[in-house]
Scaffold this active site. Structure first.
Site, PDB file in Angstrom:
ATOM      1  N   PRO A  92       0.825  -1.229   0.000  1.00 26.57           N
ATOM      2  CA  PRO A  92       0.000   0.000   0.000  1.00 26.57           C
ATOM      3  C   PRO A  92       0.850   1.266   0.000  1.00 26.57           C
ATOM      4  O   PRO A  92       2.075   1.194   0.128  1.00 26.57           O
ATOM      5  CB  PRO A  92      -0.775  -0.123   1.317  1.00 26.57           C
ATOM      6  CG  PRO A  92       0.097  -0.951   2.209  1.00 26.57           C
ATOM      7  CD  PRO A  92       0.838  -1.894   1.309  1.00 26.57           C
ATOM      8  N   SER A 130       3.500  -9.019  -6.556  1.00 27.14           N
ATOM      9  CA  SER A 130       3.025  -7.706  -6.088  1.00 27.14           C
ATOM     10  C   SER A 130       3.510  -6.619  -7.052  1.00 27.14           C
ATOM     11  O   SER A 130       4.510  -6.793  -7.746  1.00 27.14           O
ATOM     12  CB  SER A 130       3.610  -7.375  -4.711  1.00 27.14           C
ATOM     13  OG  SER A 130       3.271  -8.341  -3.764  1.00 27.14           O
ATOM     14  N   CYS A 275      -5.409   0.121  -6.506  1.00 28.11           N
ATOM     15  CA  CYS A 275      -4.127   0.223  -7.222  1.00 28.11           C
ATOM     16  C   CYS A 275      -3.885   1.491  -8.032  1.00 28.11           C
ATOM     17  O   CYS A 275      -2.768   1.999  -8.018  1.00 28.11           O
ATOM     18  CB  CYS A 275      -3.952  -1.000  -8.105  1.00 28.11           C
ATOM     19  SG  CYS A 275      -3.750  -2.482  -7.096  1.00 28.11           S
ATOM     20  N   LYS A 338     -16.201  -0.609  -8.274  1.00 25.80           N
ATOM     21  CA  LYS A 338     -16.681  -0.939  -9.624  1.00 25.80           C
ATOM     22  C   LYS A 338     -17.666  -2.074  -9.472  1.00 25.80           C
ATOM     23  O   LYS A 338     -17.801  -2.640  -8.370  1.00 25.80           O
ATOM     24  CB  LYS A 338     -15.518  -1.319 -10.552  1.00 25.80           C
ATOM     25  CG  LYS A 338     -14.785  -2.572 -10.113  1.00 25.80           C
ATOM     26  CD  LYS A 338     -13.622  -2.919 -11.009  1.00 25.80           C
ATOM     27  CE  LYS A 338     -14.071  -3.529 -12.320  1.00 25.80           C
ATOM     28  NZ  LYS A 338     -12.948  -4.179 -13.048  1.00 25.80           N
TER      29      LYS A 338
HETATM   30  P1  NAD Z   1      -4.492  -7.950  -0.454  1.00 25.61           P
HETATM   31  O1  NAD Z   1      -4.310  -6.993   0.657  1.00 25.61           O
HETATM   32  O2  NAD Z   1      -5.853  -8.393  -0.849  1.00 25.61           O
HETATM   33  O3  NAD Z   1      -3.656  -9.289  -0.117  1.00 25.61           O
HETATM   34  C1  NAD Z   1      -2.364  -9.304   0.385  1.00 25.61           C
HETATM   35  C2  NAD Z   1      -2.264 -10.424   1.418  1.00 25.61           C
HETATM   36  O4  NAD Z   1      -0.892 -10.571   1.817  1.00 25.61           O
HETATM   37  C3  NAD Z   1      -3.064 -10.159   2.711  1.00 25.61           C
HETATM   38  O5  NAD Z   1      -4.027 -11.172   2.894  1.00 25.61           O
HETATM   39  C4  NAD Z   1      -1.988 -10.158   3.815  1.00 25.61           C
HETATM   40  O6  NAD Z   1      -2.430 -10.739   5.027  1.00 25.61           O
HETATM   41  C5  NAD Z   1      -0.895 -11.000   3.180  1.00 25.61           C
HETATM   42  N1  NAD Z   1       0.425 -10.806   3.778  1.00 25.61           N
HETATM   43  C6  NAD Z   1       1.059  -9.638   4.064  1.00 25.61           C
HETATM   44  N2  NAD Z   1       2.269  -9.880   4.598  1.00 25.61           N
HETATM   45  C7  NAD Z   1       2.409 -11.237   4.650  1.00 25.61           C
HETATM   46  C8  NAD Z   1       3.451 -12.109   5.098  1.00 25.61           C
HETATM   47  N3  NAD Z   1       4.594 -11.630   5.601  1.00 25.61           N
HETATM   48  N4  NAD Z   1       3.249 -13.429   5.021  1.00 25.61           N
HETATM   49  C9  NAD Z   1       2.090 -13.932   4.532  1.00 25.61           C
HETATM   50  N5  NAD Z   1       1.073 -13.154   4.082  1.00 25.61           N
HETATM   51  C10 NAD Z   1       1.240 -11.823   4.138  1.00 25.61           C
HETATM   52  O7  NAD Z   1      -3.730  -7.339  -1.694  1.00 25.61           O
HETATM   53  P2  NAD Z   1      -4.017  -7.607  -3.257  1.00 25.61           P
HETATM   54  O8  NAD Z   1      -5.137  -6.749  -3.721  1.00 25.61           O
HETATM   55  O9  NAD Z   1      -4.051  -9.077  -3.502  1.00 25.61           O
HETATM   56  O10 NAD Z   1      -2.684  -6.999  -3.887  1.00 25.61           O
HETATM   57  C11 NAD Z   1      -1.451  -7.644  -3.733  1.00 25.61           C
HETATM   58  C12 NAD Z   1      -0.440  -7.000  -4.670  1.00 25.61           C
HETATM   59  O11 NAD Z   1      -0.861  -7.200  -6.024  1.00 25.61           O
HETATM   60  C13 NAD Z   1      -0.279  -5.495  -4.493  1.00 25.61           C
HETATM   61  O12 NAD Z   1       1.061  -5.156  -4.730  1.00 25.61           O
HETATM   62  C14 NAD Z   1      -1.151  -4.918  -5.594  1.00 25.61           C
HETATM   63  O13 NAD Z   1      -0.691  -3.659  -6.029  1.00 25.61           O
HETATM   64  C15 NAD Z   1      -0.975  -5.939  -6.698  1.00 25.61           C
HETATM   65  N6  NAD Z   1      -2.104  -6.050  -7.638  1.00 25.61           N
HETATM   66  C16 NAD Z   1      -3.404  -6.016  -7.175  1.00 25.61           C
HETATM   67  C17 NAD Z   1      -4.463  -6.163  -8.069  1.00 25.61           C
HETATM   68  C18 NAD Z   1      -5.901  -6.139  -7.621  1.00 25.61           C
HETATM   69  O14 NAD Z   1      -6.779  -6.158  -8.464  1.00 25.61           O
HETATM   70  N7  NAD Z   1      -6.201  -6.097  -6.330  1.00 25.61           N
HETATM   71  C19 NAD Z   1      -4.178  -6.385  -9.433  1.00 25.61           C
HETATM   72  C20 NAD Z   1      -2.856  -6.420  -9.858  1.00 25.61           C
HETATM   73  C21 NAD Z   1      -1.832  -6.254  -8.942  1.00 25.61           C
HETATM   74  C1  UGA Z   2      -6.913  -2.075 -12.586  1.00 24.93           C
HETATM   75  C2  UGA Z   2      -6.353  -2.442 -13.965  1.00 24.93           C
HETATM   76  O1  UGA Z   2      -7.423  -2.404 -14.908  1.00 24.93           O
HETATM   77  C3  UGA Z   2      -5.739  -3.832 -13.935  1.00 24.93           C
HETATM   78  O2  UGA Z   2      -5.154  -4.124 -15.207  1.00 24.93           O
HETATM   79  C4  UGA Z   2      -4.663  -3.863 -12.856  1.00 24.93           C
HETATM   80  O3  UGA Z   2      -4.101  -5.159 -12.763  1.00 24.93           O
HETATM   81  C5  UGA Z   2      -5.276  -3.482 -11.529  1.00 24.93           C
HETATM   82  O4  UGA Z   2      -5.868  -2.168 -11.634  1.00 24.93           O
HETATM   83  C6  UGA Z   2      -4.287  -3.396 -10.414  1.00 24.93           C
HETATM   84  O5  UGA Z   2      -3.108  -3.209 -10.626  1.00 24.93           O
HETATM   85  O6  UGA Z   2      -4.790  -3.499  -9.287  1.00 24.93           O
HETATM   86  P1  UGA Z   2      -9.084  -2.668 -11.187  1.00 24.93           P
HETATM   87  O7  UGA Z   2      -8.648  -1.512 -10.348  1.00 24.93           O
HETATM   88  O8  UGA Z   2      -9.388  -3.946 -10.508  1.00 24.93           O
HETATM   89  O9  UGA Z   2      -7.943  -2.997 -12.278  1.00 24.93           O
HETATM   90  O10 UGA Z   2     -10.372  -2.279 -12.031  1.00 24.93           O
HETATM   91  P2  UGA Z   2     -10.599  -1.370 -13.346  1.00 24.93           P
HETATM   92  O11 UGA Z   2     -11.559  -2.062 -14.220  1.00 24.93           O
HETATM   93  O12 UGA Z   2      -9.330  -0.934 -13.947  1.00 24.93           O
HETATM   94  O13 UGA Z   2     -11.351  -0.099 -12.738  1.00 24.93           O
HETATM   95  C7  UGA Z   2     -10.658   0.826 -11.909  1.00 24.93           C
HETATM   96  C8  UGA Z   2     -11.558   2.016 -11.650  1.00 24.93           C
HETATM   97  O14 UGA Z   2     -11.719   2.798 -12.823  1.00 24.93           O
HETATM   98  C9  UGA Z   2     -12.966   1.644 -11.191  1.00 24.93           C
HETATM   99  O15 UGA Z   2     -13.379   2.529 -10.178  1.00 24.93           O
HETATM  100  C10 UGA Z   2     -13.788   1.822 -12.443  1.00 24.93           C
HETATM  101  O16 UGA Z   2     -15.148   2.056 -12.203  1.00 24.93           O
HETATM  102  C11 UGA Z   2     -13.108   3.031 -13.062  1.00 24.93           C
HETATM  103  N1  UGA Z   2     -13.319   3.161 -14.512  1.00 24.93           N
HETATM  104  C12 UGA Z   2     -12.895   2.205 -15.358  1.00 24.93           C
HETATM  105  C13 UGA Z   2     -13.935   4.314 -14.991  1.00 24.93           C
HETATM  106  O17 UGA Z   2     -14.319   5.214 -14.225  1.00 24.93           O
HETATM  107  N2  UGA Z   2     -14.124   4.442 -16.344  1.00 24.93           N
HETATM  108  C14 UGA Z   2     -13.710   3.493 -17.223  1.00 24.93           C
HETATM  109  O18 UGA Z   2     -13.900   3.691 -18.447  1.00 24.93           O
HETATM  110  C15 UGA Z   2     -13.078   2.347 -16.722  1.00 24.93           C
END
Ligand code: NAD
Ligand code: UGA
Length: 459
Positions: A92, A130, A275, A338
């Protein structure tokens, strides 16, 4: 059963859980274990009440769980047994010290690096899943190389591009899988080993290899570009409201140019999610740390417009409801950031709700999946907020509806029934432009879309 490879994922969140479930379902010859320090999360991954809502996820989990997919709290045992370790912990925005509010907080990530060193007795491939600042792999390599056991860790970057709400489809049919590695013999070999996992279901042409730094930075850049499109169209929505142009028509006309493309041009109350904001702030911070202030300012503007758009929406509600909303009941249709997710991290709904409450409105929040998270986000404000899953009940005696999330189910509501139960004059503020505005107007609503002319019955 003897498995060809032991794959471990540290972090059972929105990325770790779905990604590993798909890998396990597509690679039955590999044992996939997902570990997390959060016991409640792991307990739910081992039940049918999964810790996250994601269409199609339960079927995929069920297809592999207990066969070659396991969820556990035993991080140490998981590390010992693993050949390949995906690190998918949260990164974060830092809330303290240098870089507070901008840089990534790498404490969870660094802790896993130390845990890997302490509990490994043979060489392994470590995969950064991550999203991390560019050149993080270098720090990880340094921690891992500190081991006195003579073992080698090859660090590979494999950023995740899934979107919440469509995670399973994104994982099954990705636009690309990106694997960055050191351009050494062992680096390339490790990249090939990770590529071989995805090759079980992803076409070879979609598996891209790159150097480590390009892979790390590509992830930040991809999110910055996507968010930039939303801020671009949202900025134009403000101009449309001054000129009677229609932002939907503009998105269509502009997006029809194949060089621009039609996706991610939906005007909204702003982007949310865990993100986009975090990753752009991180990109801005990285640019500033290299003295690239003009570049930093350029990307920062994407965030500035996003905040402006949320603020504009709140101000419009107050202004159009005769400059006072004290004691007025307003329904937020949706609270998730979303559709198709229960996730509310950085949802514009949080900002809108807080501001409307500051103006002393009474809020009712209705969302098919996000009410539990909404309650946590607005904890402490309980007296003036009701949480009602049924939109019809939510709307009784309300004076305004504000669409926050683009749930399909909202489009199908019987708005004549809703109108009949509301106080008059009744208002709709469509923060997603998903409703049929003409129809709402003919029912009797005063309608305020985003970036389109208002439809009101006032003389
Ligand atoms: P999240 O908070 O849902 O999950 C992370 C998990 O890691 C938590 O459950 C936490 O308890 C665990 N954790 C933390 N420290 C730990 C440790 N030392 N040992 C074991 N577990 C541990 O986060 P997320 O949304 O899955 O995102 C993870 C990463 O992926 C971030 O860097 C984020 O930017 C990236 N990412 C997220 C998305 C998305 O759509 N959420 C998409 C692409 C990339
Ligand atoms: C986004 C990226 O789309 C993923 O490729 C990436 O892996 C991810 O972030 C990440 O790194 O966490 P996500 O945040 O899950 O995915 O969802 P999106 O569909 O990208 O929407 C993000 C936000 O933009 C939402 O609030 C959505 O409502 C808004 N949005 C999206 C708009 O306001 N307008 C659009 O045209 C599209």
């Amino acid at each position: 059963m003897k498995f060809a490879k032991n794959i471990l994922c540290i972090g059972a969140g929105y990325v770790g859980g779905p990604t590993m479930a798909v890998i396990a379902s597509k690679c039955p010859g590999c044992k996939v274990t997902v570990v997390d320090i959060n016991e409640e999360r792991i307990r739910r991954w081992n039940s049918d009440d999964l810790p996250i809502f994601e269409p199609g996820l339960l079927d995929v989990v069920r297809s592999a769980r207990g066969r070659n997919l396991f969820f556990s709290n035993d991080v140490v045992e998981g590390i010992k047994a693993a050949d390949i370790i995906f690190v998918s912990v949260n990164t974060p925005t830092k809330t303290f010290g240098y870089g507070a509010g901008m840089a990534s907080d790498l404490q969870y990530w660094e802790k896993t690096a130390h845990e890997i060193v302490a509990n490994s007795d043979r060489s392994k491939i470590i995969v950064e899943k991550s999203t991390l600042p560019v050149r993080t792999a270098e720090a990880m390599e340094r921690i891992l190389q500190e081991n006195k056991k003579g073992i080698h860790f090859e660090v590979v970057s494999n950023p995740e591009f899934l979107s919440e709400g469509s995670a399973i489809m994104d994982l099954l049919e990705p636009d690309r899988v990106l694997i960055g590695s050191r351009q050494t013999e062992s680096g390339r070999k490790a990249a090939q080993e990770i590529a071989a996992i995805f090759a079980h279901w992803v076409a070879p042409g979609k598996i891209i290899t790159a150097n480590l730094w390009s892979a790390e930075l590509s992830k930040l850049v991809a999110n910055a570009f996507l968010a930039q499109r939303i801020s671009s169209i949202n900025a134009i929505s403000a101009l449309c409201e001054k000129t009677d142009a229609d932002v939907g028509e503009i998105s269509y006309a502009v997006g029809s140019d194949t060089r621009i493309g039609s996706r991610f041009l939906n005007a909204s109350i702003g982007f949310g999610g865990s993100c986009f904001k975090k990753d752009i702030l991180n990109l801005v911070y990285i640019c500033r740390s290299y003295g690239l202030n003009e570049v930093a300012d350029y990307w920062q503007a994407v965030i500035v417009i996003n905040e402006y758009q949320q603020e504009r929406f709140v101000r419009k509600i107050i202004k159009e409801m005769f400059n006072t909303i004290v004691g007025k009941k307003i329904v937020l249709l949706g609270f998730a950031f979303k559709a198709n997710t229960g996730d509310t991290r950085e949802s514009p709904g949080i900002h809108v709700a807080r501001k409307l409450l500051e103006e002393r409105a009474e809020l009712v929040i209705s969302d098919p999946q996000a009410l539990a998270n909404a309650r946590k986000d607005l904890a402490g404000l309980a007296d003036s907020v009701e949480y009602e899953p049924d939109p019809y009940r939510a709307a009784v005696d309300a004076q305004g509806l504000a669409v926050i999330t683009e749930w399909e189910s909202f489009k199908k509501l019987d708005f004549a029934r809703i109108f009949a139960s509301m106080r008059k004059p009744a208002f709709v503020f469509d923060g997603r432009n998903i409703l049929d505005h003409q129809q709402l107007f003919s029912i009797g609503f005063n309608v305020f879309p985003l970036g389109k002319p208002n439809l009101t019955h006032f003389k």
